[in-house]
Design an enzyme around this catalytic site. Structure first.
Site, mmCIF file in Angstrom:
data_model
loop_
_atom_site.group_PDB
_atom_site.id
_atom_site.type_symbol
_atom_site.label_atom_id
_atom_site.label_comp_id
_atom_site.label_asym_id
_atom_site.label_seq_id
_atom_site.Cartn_x
_atom_site.Cartn_y
_atom_site.Cartn_z
ATOM 1 N N SER A 67 -81.936 -7.766 45.297
ATOM 2 C CA SER A 67 -80.997 -6.686 45.606
ATOM 3 C C SER A 67 -81.648 -5.326 45.323
ATOM 4 O O SER A 67 -82.694 -5.022 45.873
ATOM 5 C CB SER A 67 -79.706 -6.879 44.814
ATOM 6 O OG SER A 67 -78.681 -6.050 45.295
ATOM 7 N N ASP A 162 -75.133 -10.650 54.847
ATOM 8 C CA ASP A 162 -75.486 -9.615 53.867
ATOM 9 C C ASP A 162 -75.653 -8.266 54.561
ATOM 10 O O ASP A 162 -76.267 -8.199 55.635
ATOM 11 C CB ASP A 162 -76.798 -10.010 53.185
ATOM 12 C CG ASP A 162 -77.081 -9.253 51.909
ATOM 13 O OD1 ASP A 162 -76.886 -8.025 51.892
ATOM 14 O OD2 ASP A 162 -77.516 -9.890 50.938
ATOM 15 N N HIS A 192 -74.300 -11.710 50.215
ATOM 16 C CA HIS A 192 -75.185 -11.136 49.210
ATOM 17 C C HIS A 192 -75.124 -11.930 47.901
ATOM 18 O O HIS A 192 -74.048 -12.269 47.427
ATOM 19 C CB HIS A 192 -74.783 -9.678 48.951
ATOM 20 C CG HIS A 192 -75.777 -8.910 48.143
ATOM 21 N ND1 HIS A 192 -76.990 -8.525 48.646
ATOM 22 C CD2 HIS A 192 -75.734 -8.451 46.864
ATOM 23 C CE1 HIS A 192 -77.650 -7.844 47.722
ATOM 24 N NE2 HIS A 192 -76.914 -7.801 46.629
#
Length: 205
Positions: A67, A162, A192
């Site tokens: 991330s 995502d 995600h």
């Protein structure tokens, strides 16, 4: 927080029989760019300088993150390449945060965990006074880099739900076109951070 990643670091150590250094870099909004990147580079330099004590091969240091940490991974590789002081052997960036500009998957995204709104807020906090300007460097948003040649081999994956899907696919394609070895996988129907969410159907794939 650094504690959130302890379980993953332990898993990597046990699986790959390696040394993992988890970096407690400063966080936005109190410390926007470039503070987090500077902290990551300081940690990289410390590892290289103390390789013998850590019992690691100075020529086999990799950088990894997910991330926002995946975005920092890509940024750190760009930064280290340009400084020319430390060679990174490989990079692992899971569903990385790379592009501050809207993409096909980051617009109108209402997926679980991370969506359009959270993405916009995150970039605003991370970039601070740079947000919305024409002065955003590639070290802050790696998707803006014009030259991806000479970077370390990349391992990455992302889910197609995502918000980071489009920017990850584009970045991987650009790395490959620049001669950088890549291993990349897209998980259909995944959002995600699906790999760390308990009971996620794809987490063990």
């Amino acid at each position: 927080s650094i504690e959130d990643n302890d379980h993953l670091c332990v898993q990597v150590v046990e699986t790959a029989n390696c040394v993992v250094v988890s970096v407690d870099y400063r966080l936005a909004p109190e410390y926007p760019y470039p503070a987090p990147l500077e902290d990551c580079y300081s940690a990289l330099a410390w590892i290289a300088d103390n390789a013998a004590e850590l019992q690691v091969d100075k020529n086999r240091i990799g950088v990894a993150g997910a991330s926002a940490g995946g975005g920092l991974t890509a940024a750190l590789n760009l930064y280290a390449r340009d400084k020319g002081e430390i060679a990174i052997a490989f990079q692992i960036a899971f569903y990385p945060m790379l592009d501050d500009q809207p993409t096909a998957s980051s617009l109108n995204n209402d997926a679980p965990i991370w969506n359009t709104k959270s993405n916009e807020v995150s970039w605003r906090l991370y970039l601070g006074d740079l947000y919305g300007t024409h002065s955003i460097p590639a070290y802050a948003a790696p998707a803006r880099a014009t030259d991806l040649s000479g970077l370390a081999p990349m391992i990455s994956f992302v889910g197609d739900l995502d918000p980071f899907y489009s920017e990850t696919v584009t970045f991987i394609d650009r790395l490959a076109a620049s001669g950088v070895p890549t291993y990349f996988k897209v998980y259909s129907g995944a959002y995600h951070a699906f790999n760390i969410i308990k009971h996620a159907e794809l987490a063990n794939d």
